[in-house]
Structures are given as C-alpha cells and as structure tokens.
Write a protein that holds these residues in place. Structure first.
Motif, PDB file in Angstrom:
ATOM      1  N   THR A  97       0.830  -1.206   0.000  1.00 24.50           N
ATOM      2  CA  THR A  97       0.000   0.000   0.000  1.00 24.50           C
ATOM      3  C   THR A  97       0.864   1.256   0.000  1.00 24.50           C
ATOM      4  OG1 THR A  97      -1.625  -1.241   1.279  1.00 24.50           O
ATOM      5  CG2 THR A  97      -1.941   1.122   1.174  1.00 24.50           C
TER       6      THR A  97
ATOM      7  N   ASP B  97      -6.383  -0.498   4.298  1.00 25.02           N
ATOM      8  CA  ASP B  97      -5.360   0.068   3.418  1.00 25.02           C
ATOM      9  C   ASP B  97      -5.484   1.579   3.266  1.00 25.02           C
ATOM     10  OD1 ASP B  97      -3.811  -2.187   2.879  1.00 25.02           O
ATOM     11  OD2 ASP B  97      -5.193  -2.886   1.344  1.00 25.02           O
TER      12      ASP B  97
ATOM     13  N   GLU C  78      -4.562  -4.290  -5.425  1.00 27.62           N
ATOM     14  CA  GLU C  78      -3.705  -4.825  -4.354  1.00 27.62           C
ATOM     15  C   GLU C  78      -4.391  -6.046  -3.759  1.00 27.62           C
ATOM     16  OE1 GLU C  78      -2.671  -2.179  -1.053  1.00 27.62           O
ATOM     17  OE2 GLU C  78      -2.035  -3.891   0.153  1.00 27.62           O
TER      18      GLU C  78
HETATM   19 MG   LIG Z   1      -1.858  -3.054   2.140  1.00 24.34          MG
END
Ligand SMILES: [Mg+2]
Ligand code: B12
Ligand SMILES: Nc1nc2c(ncn2[C@@H]2O[C@H](COP(=O)(O)OP(=O)(O)OP(=O)(O)O)[C@@H](O)[C@H]2O)c(=O)[nH]1
Length: 383
Positions: A192, A229, A277
């Motif tokens: 992230t 995140d 992600e």
């Molecule tokens: Mg992450």
C-alpha cells in the motif's frame, strides 16, 4: 446470504486520538461488520470522498480535540451536497462532546452521539439495528464516482447472494481502457505504501490522469473485516483517485469472489490506470493469471522472507513481471537482492528486479518502478 454492513470510521483533522476508534473498530468487526478505517487526522473532504467511493451505510467519527459540532455538521452537509444523504453520520468523543453539543449535532443531521460509559455492546446493537436493513432503491446518482460506487456494491451484493459464487478468471475485456497493474506479496511488505507513492507520480506526470485502486483485505464468509489500506494512503486521498476496499469474504488466494467483475468495470471506466492490491499472500498464491485482465504483475517482497529455500517455493516469483525488494533500508536487503536475482535467473524470462524504500519520499527505486509501470503501451504484455 446478505452482504455485511459496511461502515467507514475516521478521526477528524488535527486529532490523533485513535485509541477509542481502534477498540470500537475491533468490536464492530467481531460482530460481522466490515469497517473501512480511514485513520486519524482526516479532513471533511477526505472522509466524504472515501464514504462515497466505499458506498458505506454510515460514517462513524471519533472526535476528541474539539470543533466537533462544526466538523460533524460539515460532513453531513458535504454528503448532502454530493447527493449522498443516504450515508448517515454517527460517533462519539467521550466527555469532550457534551449533551448540549449532541443535541445541536443531531439537529444538524447527525444520527447519534455516544457518550463516555456507553458499552461497546450498545454501539454494536445500534449499528445493526439502524444500518442493518437492506438499502431502499436509490435515486440515480449525481456524480460518475457515486454511480460507479453503486455498481460496485451491486456486484458485491449479487456475489454474496450466490451460494458458492464461481470466481471468473481475470480475463481481459475487449473494451478495457485502462492499464491494469496488479500488486501482490506478503502481508506488511509495503504494497500500500508503494502504491501510494506511485499514485503521487501518476498524478504529477499527467495533470488530467485518473487512477483507480481496488484494495483487498481478508475476511471469512459472513463475518466482519478490517479494511485498513486507506489508513496508509496519503497521496491517494485525491479527487483524481477512486479507491475501493474489498473484503475477500471467504475466498482464498488473495482476492474476492467479486474481484473480477469489479476490476473489469473499473478497467472500462474512465481511468488511465487501475491498480489492484491483493491481501498479504503466502507462498502458494497466484492471484493473477497470465494473459489476463492484469497487464503487469508486481510482486512486492520483504527482505526478511527466510532463506534461499523459501525463495524456491514462492510461485509468484515465476509469474511476476517485476519483483520489488521493498524496505531496502533494512539490513538484509542486499542479501535479499542477490538471492532473488539468482532465483529469477533460473526462470530465463525478462523479469525486472527493483529495490525500493517506499516509506521514503522521492525514492529513486520507486522512480525506477514508476518508469516500468507507467509505460502505457510498450510495457503492456504481449497477448
Ligand atoms: Mg496493504
Ligand atoms: C487516551 C488519551 C490520550 C492519548 C491518546 C492515545 C490515542 N492514540 O488515542 C494521548 C496520551 C496520546 C493523548 C494526547 C493528547 N490529548 Co488526550 N486524552 C486521552 C483520554 C485520557 C482518553 C480518550 C480515550 O481514548 N478514551 C477511551 C474511549 C473508548 O472512551 P470514551 O472517550 O469515554 O468514549 C466513549 C464514547 O464516546 C464512545 N466513542 C468514542 N469515539 C467514538 C466513535 C464512534 C464511531 C462511536 C460509535 C463511539 C465512540 O466510545 C466510548 C464508549 O464508552 C482523554 C480524557 C478522557 N478521559 O476522555 C484525553 C483528552 C481527550 N486529551 C486531551 C488533550 C488536550 C490531549 C493533547 C492535546 C495533550 C497535549 N497537550 O499534548 C494530546 C493530543 C494528541 C493528538 N495528537 O491529538 C483532552 C481534550 C480536551 C478538549 N478537547 O477540550 C482530554 C479530554 C483530556 C483533558 N481532560 O484535558 N491523549
Ligand atoms: N523500513 C521500511 N518500512 C516500510 C517501507 N515501506 C513500508 N514500510 C512500513 O511497513 C508497514 C506495512 O506497510 P503497508 O504498505 O501497509 O504494507 P502492505 O504490504 O500493504 O500490508 P498488507 O496490506 O497488510 O498486506 C508500514 O508500517 C510501513 O510504514 C520501507 O521501505 N521501509
């Protein structure tokens, strides 16, 4: 099965009191709620943007440093201005919010304020009772972001209703506009942080470009999840960035049953880049297929993976287009680079290996990675 309740929680700007909300988040998650946590020191604009992108039922704000009457009311007003008054606002701040303040706040559109001494159980009960009903059909959204957010919710809800939802493979759509870049790697490797630094470069490179991020965190089917995140993101709190957090809802491998359809929708929407992600993955994970919807696969490694033997077992080392050794400020990074380089040589493929320090601004390694992922056509995989 119905989708879990989704709420966003945050602490206002100039306020670092996050201990209360961290405790409350955990209690919500334990009781089946998906919590998108935006972190502390967040502005009204950041909170409202995130609430709209995440299409949550409600925003829970924890405020201790004063200014709560204005701050909560501004969140309510900005949601209304954006045609998002179906997203409700509630919160608390211990003894710093008086009963008189709470009365004014409720008059200005806040649903509920919780005072010192309220049990966590009562707060959970409130959220289930007030926000647990299926949402009534909503008027046509005012903005493109909100429309996109509604559609992503519809996709997730439809998957949740299907008893064993089949996961479509991440096949490329014919009408894909955006370049799709997939990031995977072990939990905490810095995915992230790295994405956030790359987003800054995307935004600076072309003043008109827009980026979407689809970010995953793990959850068990029918249970709550911490979607955290966003709390790490700084540069991505921007009107040119659309970010959506997804829980895996019981699916193994790093993605959710709804990922394919959500990603396909984002890829044919008006973005130049779509970044995905995965959750923090293990040795066996192969979240993205070759020649699929993802144009480039980036594996982000922590220098501390064990020994050469562990490297032999990591399947993604064979599949990734780019391998990043992040945290190269750590002592073991040089050894990690050498060992991974030797491991990649066995593959005899054109794979790139890059060292980065994602937590450092203007890191030259991140610049090099940006050059590799930002090439729109020349870097696209041959298919
Ligand atoms: Mg992450
Ligand atoms: C712990 C604490 C800290 C910790 C924070 C740790 C952290 N990471 O959160 C530390 C020591 C770092 C700290 C620092 C400061 N603090 Co302080 N801190 C507190 C303290 C003692 C407790 C707050 C707390 O976490 N309570 C635990 C929660 C779970 O319980 P609660 O507050 O009763 O909340 C209930 C409900 O309101 C509800 N609730 C709360 N939030 C939310 C959100 C949602 C969504 C929901 C549903 C419910 C809900 O949950 C609880 C249920 O019972 C309070 C004093 C106090 N007793 O309240 C001062 C206090 C908030 N701090 C204060 C101050 C001034 C500061 C500092 C500015 C001090 C300084 N000069 O440096 C700094 C600022 C830090 C910053 N960056 O913002 C003042 C604020 C004064 C004001 N607003 O007028 C207080 C009131 C102390 C005082 N009496 O002076 N602080
Ligand atoms: N030392 C060091 N720490 C870093 C670096 N990049 C990120 N971190 C820290 O590593 C921790 C995890 O970073 P994240 O970006 O949240 O990692 P992640 O891979 O997204 O984690 P998950 O999503 O939970 O799998 C944070 O505390 C970051 O500040 C780096 O280059 N060096």
């Amino acid at each position: 099965m119905a989708s879990p309740i989704r709420i966003l929680t945050a602490v206002p700007i100039c306020d670092g009191h996050d201990s209360a909300i961290n405790t409350i988040n955990l209690e919500f998650i334990r009781h089946g709620i998906e919590v998108i946590y935006l972190g502390y020191h967040r502005s009204v604009g950041d909170i409202v943007r995130a609430a709209i992108h995440e299409d949550v039922c409600a925003v829970g704000i924890s405020s201790y440093n004063g200014g709560h009457v204005e701050f909560f009311a501004e969140v309510v007003d900005l949601l209304r201005k954006n045609g998002a008054d179906d997203i409700k606002v509630f919160g608390g701040g211990g003894g710093t919010i008086t009963h008189a303040d709470a009365t004014i706040m409720q008059r200005r559109g806040v649903d509920e304020i919780f005072f010192a001494g309220t049990s966590l159980e009562d707060m959970v009960k409130f959220v289930h009772q007030r926000y647990g009903k299926p949402r009534a059909s909503r008027p046509h959204p005012k903005s493109a972001d909100r429309e996109l957010a509604h559609k992503l919710t519809e996709i997730e809800d439809a998957k949740a209703k299907t008893q064993n939802p089949k996961t479509a493979s991440l096949a490329r759509s014919k009408i894909q506009n955006a370049k799709v870049i997939g990031f995977t790697g072990p939990g905490g490797a810095g995915k992230t942080t790295l994405i956030d630094e790359l987003v800054l470069r995307f935004l600076n490179k072309d003043r008109l470009s827009r980026v979407a991020i689809l970010s995953h965190d793990p959850s068990v089917i029918g249970e709550g999840a911490l979607l955290g995140d966003r709390a790490t993101m700084i540069n991505s709190q921007n009107d040119r960035v659309f970010m959506r957090s997804m829980a895996t809802r019981g699916q193994a491998g790093g993605l959710s049953p709804a990922t394919h359809d959500c990603l396909a929708l984002l890829a044919r929407s008006r973005f130049d880049y779509v970044i995905i992600e995965t959750v923090g993955t293990g040795q066996e994970a192969m979240p993205f297929q070759k020649n699929g919807i993802v144009d480039q696969m980036v594996l982000v490694m922590n220098p501390d993976y064990g020994s050469r033997l562990q490297l032999q077992k990591i399947v993604m080392l064979d599949l990734a287009d780019i391998v990043v050794v992040n945290k190269s400020d750590l002592q073991r990074a040089k050894t990690a680079h050498t060992e991974i380089e030797q491991r990649l040589e066995q593959n005899r493929r054109d794979q790139r290996l890059i060292d980065t320090v994602a937590k450092r601004h203007r890191d030259p390694g991140v610049d090099r990675l940006f050059d590799l992922v930002s090439g729109k056509t020349q870097q696209r995989r041959k298919r």
